[in-house]
Motif scaffolding. Structure first.
Motif, PDB file in Angstrom:
ATOM      1  N   PRO A 174       1.955  11.116   5.176  1.00 13.96           N
ATOM      2  CA  PRO A 174       2.647   9.830   5.113  1.00 13.96           C
ATOM      3  C   PRO A 174       2.401   8.920   6.323  1.00 13.96           C
ATOM      4  O   PRO A 174       2.002   9.395   7.390  1.00 13.96           O
ATOM      5  N   GLU A 175       2.666   7.655   6.100  1.00 14.66           N
ATOM      6  CA  GLU A 175       2.602   6.678   7.181  1.00 14.66           C
ATOM      7  C   GLU A 175       3.635   7.064   8.255  1.00 14.66           C
ATOM      8  O   GLU A 175       4.735   7.506   7.928  1.00 14.66           O
ATOM      9  N   GLY A 176       3.272   6.899   9.503  1.00 13.47           N
ATOM     10  CA  GLY A 176       4.218   7.198  10.575  1.00 13.47           C
ATOM     11  C   GLY A 176       4.362   8.690  10.850  1.00 13.47           C
ATOM     12  O   GLY A 176       5.179   9.123  11.654  1.00 13.47           O
ATOM     13  N   VAL A 207      -3.533   9.535   1.827  1.00 12.10           N
ATOM     14  CA  VAL A 207      -3.457   9.411   3.286  1.00 12.10           C
ATOM     15  C   VAL A 207      -3.062   7.974   3.616  1.00 12.10           C
ATOM     16  O   VAL A 207      -3.767   7.032   3.273  1.00 12.10           O
ATOM     17  N   ASP A 208      -1.905   7.820   4.255  1.00  7.60           N
ATOM     18  CA  ASP A 208      -1.358   6.479   4.511  1.00  7.60           C
ATOM     19  C   ASP A 208      -1.481   6.107   5.985  1.00  7.60           C
ATOM     20  O   ASP A 208      -0.840   6.713   6.837  1.00  7.60           O
ATOM     21  N   GLU A 209      -2.324   5.127   6.264  1.00  4.99           N
ATOM     22  CA  GLU A 209      -2.525   4.584   7.623  1.00  4.99           C
ATOM     23  C   GLU A 209      -2.789   5.657   8.676  1.00  4.99           C
ATOM     24  O   GLU A 209      -2.084   5.742   9.684  1.00  4.99           O
ATOM     25  N   PRO A 210      -3.838   6.452   8.472  1.00 10.65           N
ATOM     26  CA  PRO A 210      -4.074   7.538   9.438  1.00 10.65           C
ATOM     27  C   PRO A 210      -4.494   7.057  10.819  1.00 10.65           C
ATOM     28  O   PRO A 210      -4.341   7.803  11.787  1.00 10.65           O
ATOM     29  N   LYS A 214       0.831  -1.218   0.000  1.00 16.90           N
ATOM     30  CA  LYS A 214       0.000   0.000   0.000  1.00 16.90           C
ATOM     31  C   LYS A 214       0.865   1.266   0.000  1.00 16.90           C
ATOM     32  O   LYS A 214       0.665   2.172  -0.800  1.00 16.90           O
ATOM     33  N   THR A 215       1.823   1.303   0.923  1.00 12.94           N
ATOM     34  CA  THR A 215       2.700   2.480   1.013  1.00 12.94           C
ATOM     35  C   THR A 215       3.522   2.641  -0.267  1.00 12.94           C
ATOM     36  O   THR A 215       3.725   3.756  -0.753  1.00 12.94           O
ATOM     37  N   THR A 216       3.966   1.527  -0.801  1.00 10.87           N
ATOM     38  CA  THR A 216       4.734   1.563  -2.049  1.00 10.87           C
ATOM     39  C   THR A 216       3.918   2.218  -3.166  1.00 10.87           C
ATOM     40  O   THR A 216       4.436   3.033  -3.934  1.00 10.87           O
TER      41      THR A 216
HETATM   42 MG    MG Z   1       2.297   0.990   4.705  1.00  9.53          MG
END
Ligand code: MG
Ligand code: ATP
Length: 234
Positions: free
Chosen positions: A82-84, A158-161, A40-42
């Motif tokens: 971003p994630e994190g 939106v990555d892993e909010p 997903k992040t990729t």
């Molecule tokens: Mg990810």
């Protein structure tokens, strides 16, 4: 609005995702769900140009953006939370927000965009002089989204909010995403929590082992037997 066609991404000798084709239409919330390491992040990082796919096309508003650099892609109207979270913990809330506007045109409109972000997130407005590292998890997530909004994106990634947030706080973040869509922002959202994604998305893609294995309307996917078993624990 945005289309991926046959994207393939490698990290060194390892292929992370392949044959990724998806589209996001104006005004939609589109979900990307899938387990840890699915890709997903990729996929999101490819759209924003942080990672360059080895194969495939990324098209935004009828223009191929594969070869553009991240700051140029942001100028076209895409931004990422971003994630994190990736905040600057020793800068204030407002300084972190301004970091989202350092890119050309956005800087000229920073006061206007700050007002927009503060109107969406009154909690950030109250805490504008507080160090980002001292915010609660939910507030840090709001700040991450707020920073992305400082370039006035048409498409927000939106990555892993909801990562690491209590269910109630995660719900609050998701309500904010819905409000953002009402404000005219199109959203591509990745989350491991399929239930939440289905609640707010129009359509979704299921990513497993670097490939899209299912796609469709969220209202239909959530009724699917396998999705119910694997992703909803029903
Ligand atoms: Mg990810
Ligand atoms: N910088 C990197 N170098 C090498 N391999 C990587 C790198 N980033 C990701 N990968 C690999 O690519 C694959 C996809 O990872 P990715 O982070 O895109 O998954 P994800 O779906 O976002 O997972 P999560 O839900 O845990 O965030 C994984 O196998 C991962 O180990």
């Amino acid at each position: 609005m945005m289309r991926l066609e046959g994207i393939e991404v490698w990290y060194g000798k390892i292929m992370a995702v392949s044959e990724i084709s998806l589209e996001v239409n104006k005004g939609e919330i589109v979900g990307l769900i899938g387990p840890n390491g699915a890709g997903k992040t990729t996929i999101l990082n490819s759209v924003i140009g942080v990672i360059k796919p080895r194969k495939g096309e990324i098209v935004f508003e009828n223009e191929k953006i594969n070869d553009l650099q991240t700051h140029e892609i942001i100028k076209k109207g895409i931004a990422i939370a971003p994630e994190g979270r990736k905040l600057f913990p020793f800068l204030t809330v407002e300084e972190n927000l301004l970091m989202g506007a350092i890119n050309g045109e956005a800087w000229k409109k920073k006061s206007e965009n700050l007002r927009f972000v503060y109107s969406l997130f009154p909690r950030l407005s109250e805490r504008r002089a507080q160090l980002a590292g001292t915010l609660s998890g939910g507030e840090q997530q709001m700040l991450t989204i707020g920073r992305a909004l400082m370039s006035k994106p048409k498409l927000l990634l939106v990555d892993e909010p909801s990562l690491g947030l209590a269910p109630k706080v995660a719900m609050e973040i998701y309500r904010l995403l819905q409000k953002l869509r009402e404000e005219g922002v199109t959203i591509l959202l990745s989350d491991q929590n399929a239930k939440r994604v289905f609640e707010i998305s129009d359509r979704a893609y299921v990513v497993e082992n670097g490939r899209i294995v299912m796609q469709g309307k969220s209202s239909e996917l959530e009724k699917d037997e396998r999705i119910r078993k694997v992703y909803l624990g029903l």
